[in-house]
Design a protein around this motif. Structure first.
Motif, PDB file in Angstrom:
ATOM      1  N   VAL A 146      10.488   1.505 -17.443  1.00  0.00           N
ATOM      2  CA  VAL A 146      11.810   1.953 -16.977  1.00  0.00           C
ATOM      3  C   VAL A 146      11.755   2.294 -15.493  1.00  0.00           C
ATOM      4  CG1 VAL A 146      13.558   3.751 -17.194  1.00  0.00           C
ATOM      5  CG2 VAL A 146      12.534   2.754 -19.246  1.00  0.00           C
ATOM      6  N   ARG A 147      10.705   2.994 -15.088  1.00  0.00           N
ATOM      7  CA  ARG A 147      10.611   3.438 -13.697  1.00  0.00           C
ATOM      8  C   ARG A 147      10.478   2.249 -12.736  1.00  0.00           C
ATOM      9  NH1 ARG A 147       6.863   6.555 -14.606  1.00  0.00           N
ATOM     10  NH2 ARG A 147       5.048   5.329 -13.940  1.00  0.00           N
ATOM     11  N   GLU A 148       9.600   1.303 -13.073  1.00  0.00           N
ATOM     12  CA  GLU A 148       9.384   0.167 -12.171  1.00  0.00           C
ATOM     13  C   GLU A 148      10.597  -0.761 -12.143  1.00  0.00           C
ATOM     14  OE1 GLU A 148       7.089  -0.122 -10.079  1.00  0.00           O
ATOM     15  OE2 GLU A 148       5.739   1.451 -10.774  1.00  0.00           O
ATOM     16  N   CYS A 149      11.211  -0.991 -13.299  1.00  0.00           N
ATOM     17  CA  CYS A 149      12.403  -1.848 -13.321  1.00  0.00           C
ATOM     18  C   CYS A 149      13.524  -1.231 -12.510  1.00  0.00           C
ATOM     19  CB  CYS A 149      12.854  -2.085 -14.759  1.00  0.00           C
ATOM     20  SG  CYS A 149      11.759  -3.160 -15.702  1.00  0.00           S
ATOM     21  N   ALA A 150      13.688   0.091 -12.657  1.00  0.00           N
ATOM     22  CA  ALA A 150      14.745   0.756 -11.889  1.00  0.00           C
ATOM     23  C   ALA A 150      14.483   0.656 -10.391  1.00  0.00           C
ATOM     24  CB  ALA A 150      14.848   2.220 -12.316  1.00  0.00           C
ATOM     25  N   GLY A 151      13.209   0.805 -10.015  1.00  0.00           N
ATOM     26  CA  GLY A 151      12.879   0.692  -8.599  1.00  0.00           C
ATOM     27  C   GLY A 151      13.202  -0.678  -8.042  1.00  0.00           C
ATOM     28  N   ALA A 152      12.926  -1.734  -8.819  1.00  0.00           N
ATOM     29  CA  ALA A 152      13.227  -3.094  -8.357  1.00  0.00           C
ATOM     30  C   ALA A 152      14.730  -3.345  -8.321  1.00  0.00           C
ATOM     31  CB  ALA A 152      12.546  -4.114  -9.273  1.00  0.00           C
ATOM     32  N   LEU A 153      15.417  -2.949  -9.380  1.00  0.00           N
ATOM     33  CA  LEU A 153      16.860  -3.220  -9.466  1.00  0.00           C
ATOM     34  C   LEU A 153      17.652  -2.441  -8.430  1.00  0.00           C
ATOM     35  CD1 LEU A 153      17.121  -3.264 -13.334  1.00  0.00           C
ATOM     36  CD2 LEU A 153      17.366  -5.230 -11.817  1.00  0.00           C
ATOM     37  N   ALA A 154      17.099  -1.298  -7.986  1.00  0.00           N
ATOM     38  CA  ALA A 154      17.779  -0.529  -6.949  1.00  0.00           C
ATOM     39  C   ALA A 154      17.852  -1.283  -5.626  1.00  0.00           C
ATOM     40  CB  ALA A 154      17.061   0.811  -6.749  1.00  0.00           C
ATOM     41  N   LEU A 155      16.938  -2.233  -5.441  1.00  0.00           N
ATOM     42  CA  LEU A 155      16.934  -3.024  -4.207  1.00  0.00           C
ATOM     43  C   LEU A 155      17.951  -4.154  -4.237  1.00  0.00           C
ATOM     44  CD1 LEU A 155      13.056  -3.333  -3.845  1.00  0.00           C
ATOM     45  CD2 LEU A 155      14.552  -1.891  -2.460  1.00  0.00           C
ATOM     46  N   TRP A 156      18.454  -4.469  -5.407  1.00  0.00           N
ATOM     47  CA  TRP A 156      19.318  -5.653  -5.579  1.00  0.00           C
ATOM     48  C   TRP A 156      20.720  -5.365  -5.048  1.00  0.00           C
ATOM     49  CZ3 TRP A 156      17.503 -10.270  -7.282  1.00  0.00           C
ATOM     50  CH2 TRP A 156      18.430 -11.270  -7.558  1.00  0.00           C
ATOM     51  N   ARG A 157      21.146  -6.140  -4.052  1.00  0.00           N
ATOM     52  CA  ARG A 157      22.495  -5.983  -3.497  1.00  0.00           C
ATOM     53  C   ARG A 157      23.403  -7.149  -3.855  1.00  0.00           C
ATOM     54  NH1 ARG A 157      22.164  -7.104   1.281  1.00  0.00           N
ATOM     55  NH2 ARG A 157      19.961  -7.690   1.368  1.00  0.00           N
ATOM     56  N   GLY A 158      22.877  -8.107  -4.588  1.00  0.00           N
ATOM     57  CA  GLY A 158      23.638  -9.305  -4.940  1.00  0.00           C
ATOM     58  C   GLY A 158      22.733 -10.510  -4.906  1.00  0.00           C
ATOM     59  N   ALA A 159      23.301 -11.694  -5.106  1.00  0.00           N
ATOM     60  CA  ALA A 159      22.496 -12.914  -5.128  1.00  0.00           C
ATOM     61  C   ALA A 159      21.771 -13.089  -3.799  1.00  0.00           C
ATOM     62  CB  ALA A 159      23.397 -14.121  -5.391  1.00  0.00           C
ATOM     63  N   PRO A 160      20.461 -13.402  -3.833  1.00  0.00           N
ATOM     64  CA  PRO A 160      19.724 -13.622  -2.574  1.00  0.00           C
ATOM     65  C   PRO A 160      20.373 -14.716  -1.739  1.00  0.00           C
ATOM     66  CG  PRO A 160      18.208 -13.442  -4.416  1.00  0.00           C
ATOM     67  CD  PRO A 160      19.585 -13.495  -5.007  1.00  0.00           C
ATOM     68  N   LEU A 161      20.385 -14.487  -0.433  1.00  0.00           N
ATOM     69  CA  LEU A 161      20.948 -15.434   0.542  1.00  0.00           C
ATOM     70  C   LEU A 161      22.437 -15.663   0.310  1.00  0.00           C
ATOM     71  CD1 LEU A 161      18.070 -18.086   0.469  1.00  0.00           C
ATOM     72  CD2 LEU A 161      18.262 -16.093   1.929  1.00  0.00           C
TER      73      LEU A 161
END
Length: 1021
Positions: A146-161
């Protein structure tokens, strides 16, 4: 500063370690975000669309050179405006203003490099979280998941590029990240289902949204069923299963996978007490949710599908490739995700053999199967598979019934990715034609490995690891030949070495030769080598059964010739012109002249020939075909106007040679006389010169000569005896104009060839002036190599011709040369007379350059009896050189002053003159003067006891001499090196150097050094 690609490109300003960092996951991520994305919460948008494109293009290749052409393509979609160069510079400047350190974005010779340090790109942080989350999920450490997935998903601002044009590239890059995000969501929901608690109620709306967005992704449906069931909504859970099964059977003809079926059983049983045991299966479910490994494969719910094991047998005789094989193996066994590996190279170089060899080694690491698909990108007699055909083939291989394969290519490719995503499968895609053919076949999951073979490096395939192959080494080739032919007696024989050479060390050609030797025991290696030695029929003998070098090469050429693309057709024609002219190497300017098109169009054609491995780029901008491709190109040249192509090449080389002459020889009679046409020079030469842009300076001209001299010599040798007077006249003109370059560079081997050919042509054409040029040039060669008697004889014959032609400036030069040579031979009275007459001619002709040179030679003559008077002569020469700005005169004067000080026993006074001589010469090129200066520098340093620097300078002089095949200068350097070794107590090594020097000086007129060497060697050890 940090950088973001997980969404539209942005910059992040560091907020400091104490600031609150609570970035949220992107939409459809759902749930609480306990992870903290330190330093990623102060995003600064980039207003300019062009700046966003530029930043993205640089970030996709962070730390690597991004070419100017690539950036133009990204910014303007392959149609840059006329002002593109200036506009790109302005965009770069604007982007630098946005950076914390403008030095991050550096300009390099071929483009730009953006420096990104570790942890400064959000994708790197995202990937680190993904790796940790995967490990935690495998170990069922649910809170860490849960902790690692949340950390990664927090960086997601939308589709790359997001929001960038397709020309930026990064398709596979973005696809990988999107797939990783979906996996993160799967893993997190697995963890939260396993942990239970009040959070279960929040999962339902999030999973419902995901199943709506991804209607064929079974994992989310399984997780939604379990969330509904465990919150007491059993009927809704069964409805989810019913809708999913109806959709899969109706649209794809497959039953839900085992993960969904197990969840269905739990719901039916109402087995709330089994949650923990179900949670322990989540890791397996996330892999098996599409039914790739379990029972109920596509179209056959009750029967298990066997794992595919399609690899053809490994090559029987796999030889060499140790380094690339090991690197390829490490690449495909590194921690997930595995990259796509592209093995590229020319036809028959052994790409498929390497791919299969490594694939068999890797098979056990991919337990869900190994797929092999021949894409027929360059298969004789076969049309390349379309992407849709390739996708359909792989789907069938994975068990999908043909009637259930979607007709829409994108939907079919998505199904393929869905089937492969949860598996560990190895794909070998053999003989790919292009990146577009391969791209839809690539799996989206991180557990699959892919090996692609292609003649092209497929540089448009993002994120691939590339492994270009060259032909085998001589030893590897001999080993393959022996193993495949069964002829043990081949080891170390001349016939085996010749067969290796004639096949160009190409594995396909070696296998053909081995097959022929194995099939006919009476066929001796010597006899087969004799057949292959004839270049015009070599390819005929490199065919056996279904193996054919010619057919393999023809596939690429014929596809280019039949293409609708202009660059492809140009490429096919360019290869034919290469075959017709047959030079060692080629550059775009020459080929553009042969084609009658611009260099830009020719470069596009050369790029295509590189793409299909019919050419190799030996150095930047220089191209050469493999020997067997050269034979093929000669065949395809056929009945082309070979003579006309040769004349065009000779005209162009003669024109550029005149531009070289103008750049390296200082203005004055020397340059003017050399440029003056002789009777055999064909008309129109001046017009050809006018089409060639002058060189910016001597350095650029010397660089052109260094690249092209090999070609010039090849043309001169080939056409010196041509019956056409037109071509013979061009050879004479070319030899006359290029010789000063060869002389100044000290290219003694090439000087001999050019001088002899020029002399032979001039006599055949009855051109007395051209004959005199050739005699003078050959005399210069003999002087440079210490054969002064021979040089004097040639010079005097030239002098007689110039007197007959009444050419005062050339009479002056020959008298000057005569004095120099007589001085070297010890005939000093005659030398003084010749030099004084030369000085009279120089003054009469008002030739200060000639006057300065003769003063220098008179100084050398006087030095034998009065070194101080010699220094005054040299100072007069130096003053004239300074007055007219003559580099060669000035550097020679300092060199000669240095030698006069050495004769006076003043090495300390000599040293600065030698150093100044080399400084003045710089890149102007004068091997004779440079070598004499370096030799004097070594002597002065040795006499001053500065043995360390003297040894280094001597080693450099030896290297320069050996690079020019100048045995005479090398011998003089070895003499000095031996003296240095003796002073260090290395007597044996010193004597070896003196022995080598003496052997090299045999046949020269260097009496003083030879006498000293004999005395040194005669002394007892």
């Amino acid at each position: 500063m940090r950088f973001g690609l997980l969404g539209p490109p942005v910059l992040f300003d560091d907020a400091g370690e104490g600031d609150r960092e609570d970035g949220r996951a992107g939409d459809q991520g759902g749930g609480r975000e306990d992870g903290r994305a330190g330093g990623w919460d102060h995003a600064r948008a980039i207003a300019s669309p062009k700046s966003r494109v530029l930043l993205a293009a640089l970030l996709l290749d962070a730390g690597r050179v991004v070419s100017v052409e690539s950036l133009k393509d990204a910014l303007w979609g392959g149609e840059p405006p006329v002002s593109a160069q200036a506009s790109l510079h302005n965009h770069i400047t604007r982007l630098r203003r946005l950076l914390d350190d403008p030095g991050r974005l550096r300009t390099v010779p071929l483009g730009y490099v953006l420096r990104i340090d570790e942890g400064e790109l959000d994708v790197h942080a995202f990937d680190a979280h993904v790796t940790e989350a995967r490990a935690a999920h495998t170990g069922r450490d649910w809170r860490r998941v849960v902790r690692e997935c949340a950390g990664a998903l927090a960086l997601w601002r939308g589709a790359p590029l997001a929001g960038l044009p397709p020309e930026v590239g990064g398709y596979a890059f973005a696809q990988r990240l999107c797939e990783a995000r979906l996996l993160l969501l799967e893993w997190r929901y697995d963890a939260e289902l396993a942990l239970g608690g009040p959070r279960l109620h929040e999962l339902v709306p999030e999973l419902a949204a995901l199943t709506g967005e991804y209607p064929l992704r079974e994992v989310y449906h399984r997780q939604l069923m379990l969330a509904l069931h465990r919150t007491g909504r059993q009927a809704e859970a069964l409805a989810v299963h019913r809708e999913l099964r109806t959709r899969l059977v109706g649209r794809l003809g497959i039953e839900p996978g085992p993960g969904v079926r197990e969840a269905h059983v739990e719901v039916l049983r109402g087995a709330a007490g089994e949650r923990d045991s179900k949670g322990s299966r989540d890791s397996r479910d996330s892999r098996d949710s599409n039914g790739s490994n379990g029972s109920g494969g596509p179209g056959e719910p009750g029967r298990p599908n066997p794992s595919p094991a399609q690899l053809p047998p490994p090559p029987t005789h796999f030889i060499g490739r140790t380094a690339v094989r090991d690197t390829l193996y490490r690449t495909l066994t590194a921690p997930d995700p595995y990259p796509t590996a592209v093995i590229s190279g020319m036809a028959g170089v052994g790409k498929s053999a390497l791919a299969l060899h490594v694939a068999h080694q890797l098979a056990e690491r991919f337990p869900d199967g190994q797929l092999h698909l021949h894409l027929h990108g360059a298969t004789p007699g076969m049309t390349p598979l379309t992407p849709a055909q390739a996708v359909a083939t792989l789907l069938r291989d994975l068990g999908t019934e043909p009637c259930r394969i979607p007709e829409e290519p994108e939907v079919a490719a998505a199904l393929l990715r869905s089937l492969l995503a949860p598996t560990r499968t190895l794909l070998v895609l053999d003989d790919a034609a292009s990146a577009a053919q391969v791209r839809p076949l690539l799996p989206g999951g991180a557990g699959c490995g892919v090996i692609v073979t292609s003649r092209s490096p497929l540089t448009a395939l993002d994120g691939a690891a590339r492994f270009p192959l060259a032909p085998l080494s001589d030893d590897e080739s001999a080993q393959l030949l022996r193993g495949a032919s069964g002829r043990d007696g081949l080891d170390g024989t001349d016939a085996a070495r010749l067969l290796v050479e004639l096949t160009g060390r190409l594995p396909l050609a070696l296998r053909v030769v081995a097959a022929r030797l194995a099939a006919r025991r009476a066929l001796t290696p010597d006899a087969l080598a004799g057949q292959l030695a004839a270049a015009d029929v070599r390819l005929h003998h490199l065919e056996y059964d279904d193996l054919s070098v010619r057919r393999s090469l023809a596939v690429a050429h014929d596809a280019l010739a039949a293409s609708e693309r202009e660059a492809d057709r140009d490429a096919a024609r360019t290869l034919c012109r290469i075959g017709a002219l047959d030079l060692p190497t080629y550059g775009a300017p020459l080929l553009a002249r042969l084609a009658g098109t611009g260099e830009h169009r020719t470069e596009a054609a050369l790029d295509r020939l590189l793409d299909v491995a019919l050419l190799e780029e030996t150095t930047y901008g220089r191209y050469a075909p493999h020997d067997l491709v050269r034979d093929f190109a000669r065949e395809r040249a056929g009945e082309q106007d070979t003579a006309g192509i040769a004349e065009t090449a000779l005209h162009w080389y003669a024109a550029v040679a005149e531009r070289v002459l103008a750049a390296i020889v200082e203005p004055g009679p020397d340059r003017d006389d050399r440029r003056r046409p002789t009777p055999s020079q064909p008309g129109g030469h001046t017009a050809h010169v006018d089409t060639v842009v002058p060189f910016a300076g001597a350095e650029e001209a010397f660089a052109w000569g260094d690249r092209e001299l090999e070609n010039v010599v090849a043309l001169v040798v080939r056409y010196a005896d041509d019956p056409s007077e037109q071509r013979a006249g061009l050879v004479s003109t070319l030899a006359r104009l290029i010789f000063p370059y060869a002389h100044r560079r000290g290219r003694v081997v090439e000087m001999e060839v050019l001088g002899q050919a020029g002399l032979r042509v001039a006599r055949r054409l009855g051109d007395a002036a051209a004959e005199a040029y050739a005699l003078v040039d050959l005399a210069g060669l003999h002087f440079l190599t210490g054969r002064q008697n021979d040089a004097l004889a040639l010079n005097d014959r030239a002098l007689a011709i110039w007197r007959r032609l009444d050419h005062p400036s050339w009479i002056r030069r020959c008298l000057n040369n005569r004095g120099l040579l007589l001085d070297g031979l010890g005939r000093r009275t005659e030398a003084g007379e010749a030099l004084e007459r030369s000085l009279e001619y120089a003054r009469r002709l008002d030739d200060p350059y000639g006057e300065a040179v003769t003063h220098s030679h008179l100084g050398n003559l006087v030095e034998h009896t009065d070194p101080r008077a010699a220094i005054e002569r040299h100072r007069r020469s130096l003053a004239l050189g300074d007055e007219i700005g003559a580099v060669i005169v000035r550097h020679s004067a300092h060199c000669n002053i240095g030698y006069a000080h050495l004769r006076l026993g003043q090495p300390a006074a000599a040293l600065p003159h030698f150093e100044e001589s080399l400084r003045i010469l710089g890149g102007h090129g004068d091997w004779h003067g440079e070598s004499r200066t370096r030799l004097g520098l070594v002597r002065a340093l040795r006499l001053l006891g500065r043995d360390g620097r003297a040894a280094r300078e001597c080693a450099e002089l030896l290297g320069l001499a050996e690079a020019r095949a100048d045995r005479y200068t090398g011998a003089l350097a070895r003499h000095q090196h031996g003296l240095l070794l003796r002073e260090r107590g290395h007597i044996g090594e010193a004597r070896a150097e003196w022995g080598s020097a003496l052997a090299a000086l045999e046949g020269t007129d260097e009496r003083a050094v030879v006498r000293e060497l004999r005395e040194l060697l005669a002394r007892p050890v």
